[in-house]
Write a protein that holds these residues in place. Structure first.
Motif, PDB file in Angstrom:
ATOM      1  N   ASN A  24      36.901  43.906  34.931  1.00  0.00           N
ATOM      2  CA  ASN A  24      36.917  42.446  34.840  1.00  0.00           C
ATOM      3  C   ASN A  24      37.461  41.927  33.519  1.00  0.00           C
ATOM      4  OD1 ASN A  24      35.843  42.052  37.422  1.00  0.00           O
ATOM      5  ND2 ASN A  24      33.725  42.270  36.676  1.00  0.00           N
ATOM      6  N   VAL A  25      37.864  42.825  32.628  1.00  0.00           N
ATOM      7  CA  VAL A  25      38.427  42.384  31.349  1.00  0.00           C
ATOM      8  C   VAL A  25      39.763  41.680  31.590  1.00  0.00           C
ATOM      9  CG1 VAL A  25      39.394  43.142  29.149  1.00  0.00           C
ATOM     10  CG2 VAL A  25      37.277  44.163  29.995  1.00  0.00           C
ATOM     11  N   ASP A  26      39.873  40.470  31.080  1.00  0.00           N
ATOM     12  CA  ASP A  26      41.100  39.680  31.245  1.00  0.00           C
ATOM     13  C   ASP A  26      42.013  39.952  30.053  1.00  0.00           C
ATOM     14  OD1 ASP A  26      43.065  37.875  31.810  1.00  0.00           O
ATOM     15  OD2 ASP A  26      41.819  36.083  31.568  1.00  0.00           O
ATOM     16  N   GLN A  27      42.801  41.015  30.138  1.00  0.00           N
ATOM     17  CA  GLN A  27      43.649  41.397  29.012  1.00  0.00           C
ATOM     18  C   GLN A  27      44.738  40.362  28.744  1.00  0.00           C
ATOM     19  OE1 GLN A  27      44.189  45.478  30.729  1.00  0.00           O
ATOM     20  NE2 GLN A  27      43.792  46.135  28.634  1.00  0.00           N
ATOM     21  N   SER A  28      45.325  39.814  29.799  1.00  0.00           N
ATOM     22  CA  SER A  28      46.342  38.784  29.589  1.00  0.00           C
ATOM     23  C   SER A  28      45.719  37.532  28.979  1.00  0.00           C
ATOM     24  CB  SER A  28      47.034  38.445  30.912  1.00  0.00           C
ATOM     25  OG  SER A  28      46.101  37.954  31.865  1.00  0.00           O
ATOM     26  N   GLY A  29      44.487  37.218  29.365  1.00  0.00           N
ATOM     27  CA  GLY A  29      43.792  36.087  28.761  1.00  0.00           C
ATOM     28  C   GLY A  29      43.487  36.329  27.300  1.00  0.00           C
ATOM     29  N   ASN A  30      43.123  37.570  26.959  1.00  0.00           N
ATOM     30  CA  ASN A  30      42.886  37.909  25.553  1.00  0.00           C
ATOM     31  C   ASN A  30      44.155  37.764  24.732  1.00  0.00           C
ATOM     32  OD1 ASN A  30      40.189  38.470  26.026  1.00  0.00           O
ATOM     33  ND2 ASN A  30      40.501  40.681  26.244  1.00  0.00           N
ATOM     34  N   SER A  33      44.780  34.037  24.221  1.00  0.00           N
ATOM     35  CA  SER A  33      43.868  33.490  23.208  1.00  0.00           C
ATOM     36  C   SER A  33      44.318  33.858  21.804  1.00  0.00           C
ATOM     37  CB  SER A  33      42.444  34.008  23.454  1.00  0.00           C
ATOM     38  OG  SER A  33      41.951  33.549  24.691  1.00  0.00           O
ATOM     39  N   ASN A 114      35.511  44.278  26.263  1.00  0.00           N
ATOM     40  CA  ASN A 114      36.321  43.062  26.217  1.00  0.00           C
ATOM     41  C   ASN A 114      36.399  42.469  24.821  1.00  0.00           C
ATOM     42  OD1 ASN A 114      37.656  40.686  27.694  1.00  0.00           O
ATOM     43  ND2 ASN A 114      35.965  39.688  26.630  1.00  0.00           N
ATOM     44  N   ASP A 117      38.772  44.488  22.711  1.00  0.00           N
ATOM     45  CA  ASP A 117      40.139  44.314  23.217  1.00  0.00           C
ATOM     46  C   ASP A 117      40.721  43.005  22.695  1.00  0.00           C
ATOM     47  OD1 ASP A 117      42.304  45.101  25.371  1.00  0.00           O
ATOM     48  OD2 ASP A 117      41.839  42.986  25.750  1.00  0.00           O
TER      49      ASP A 117
END
Length: 400
Positions: A24-30, A33, A114, A117
């Motif tokens: 569920n880690v949102d890498q593109s969202g990280n 941000s 998360n 990351d």
């Protein structure tokens, strides 16, 4: 036996829970941000940045006085990424908390989840690295720079920006060489930001203040004699069809075209001739050339080698500056010329084969600069490598 079975069942569920968490880690969202904290509206060259740098210097001085230096990476940090679970992860977290890339935690575990990351991606964004969330070679190297070195960068660049800021107008273009970026600035705000490719260490992009006066659509490229001598002769010895493949023609002093076979490529005879590349997809300047006054025969241009814009270290040119998505910058430069230029209409003109040299009705200042450290109003501090060694020499005044 029942007790052992229950423990094993618990371990299995812990693994399942961890797998779900990692999935569920949102890498593109990280990544998004991280970029939002770095690519703010403040120009890299401005009095705002000068003020923000002074605040950063105070923070770094206080840290050095109290702690000396932050923790430098150990070999076992290399390769850490999402999902890792070992002691080195905890050490990495402590370092990124000190840097301000990660919120301070009372209890630090050894799980790369998360939160870490997101922190690694912010560190990478601040250092102009490819953002992948992993401690790769470039990230490990950037983490290995000690605190006092970074503090010295902040002090040097504060002085540089103070000097350059006095020459700024309401509307201008900035090329920051160490960051290999281009900013279009208006009313003290960045309205466009582009990745760039700038000069190699041995063919450095010059630092200057000038004015953009002309944009050329689908230009010919006349090869500089320095490139003929250093590159073209070598390429022809490696591949006798090189010039033909890239639509480069040779002309003598009378303007008569001659074949490549008329030149002895085992000597420097080629420098006596003019080499000109036809417009088109393989042209080294791509679809566009942006001219500004200077004695170095450098300019800004498009390129067919788009993949270079995605690299960490974009130092490949012979002094000129290549600009990603240059059609956006061209439309902005031509806005006072009438015609309602947009990035889309610029691209359409290029693809239709339009060849025209357009003089700007209002010339736009351009500043090529050397800034290896800066800060924004959110307190985010960015650093770049000292590629031309001006930091090492303590250079502040470039006499532009």
């Amino acid at each position: 036996m029942p007790a052992i079975a229950r423990a094993e069942d618990g371990d299995i569920w812990d693994v399942f829970a961890r797998d779900r968490e990692l999935a569920n880690v949102d890498q593109s969202g990280n990544t998004a941000s991280a970029m939002s904290l770095v690519d703010t509206i403040e120009p890299i060259l401005s009095y705002d940045t000068a003020y923000n740098l002074q605040l950063a210097i105070q923070n770094y001085e206080a840290f050095v006085a109290a702690n000396g230096s932050w923790e430098l990476p150990e070999r076992d940090w290399y390769g850490l990424k999402l999902g890792a679970k070992r002691k080195a992860v905890g050490a990495l977290k402590r370092r990124l908390m000190i840097n301000g890339d990660m919120p301070v935690q009372e209890r630090i575990d050894n799980d790369f989840g998360n939160d870490l990351d997101a922190a690694v991606r912010l560190f990478q964004a601040r250092h102009g690295l490819v953002i992948n969330g992993a401690v790769d070679e470039a990230t490990f190297y950037a983490m290995s720079v000690p605190t006092d070195y970074r503090l010295n960068q902040l002090r040097l660049n504060a002085q540089r920006i103070e000097q350059w800021a006095s020459a700024l107008s309401d509307r201008y273009v900035v090329v920051n060489i160490p960051a290999a970026t281009v900013e279009a600035v208006e009313a003290s705000q960045v309205v466009q930001r582009h990745n760039s490719v700038v000069g190699k260490v041995d063919r450095a992009t010059p630092i200057l203040n000038s004015k953009i006066f002309q944009v050329k659509f689908n230009p010919y490229w006349t090869v500089p004699k320095s490139i003929i001598e250093k590159d073209m002769i070598k390429y022809m010895n490696e591949d006798p069809e090189y010039l033909t493949k890239f639509n480069i023609r040779i002309f003598d002093g009378n303007g008569t075209e001659i074949p490549p076979t008329a030149i002895n490529w085992q000597t420097n005879e080629a420098v006596k001739y003019t080499f000109r590349q036809d417009p088109g997809g393989e042209n080294s300047m791509g679809h566009c050339k942006i001219d500004f006054y200077n004695p170095y025969a450098v300019y800004m241009h498009d390129t067919p080698q788009k993949s270079l814009f995605g690299e960490n270290a974009r130092f490949h040119s012979s002094g000129c500056m290549r600009c990603e998505n240059i059609e956006e910058l061209v439309a902005w430069l031509l806005r006072d010329n009438g015609g309602g230029w947009t990035p889309q209409s610029v691209m359409q003109a290029w693809e239709a084969g339009m060849r025209e040299n357009i003089q700007l009705d209002v010339q736009v200042p351009i500043h090529t600069t050397y800034i290896t450290a800066w800060a924004n109003r959110q307190g985010t501090v960015s650093f770049r490598d000292d590629v031309y060694q001006y930091d090492a020499m303590g250079t502040v005044n470039f006499d532009t």
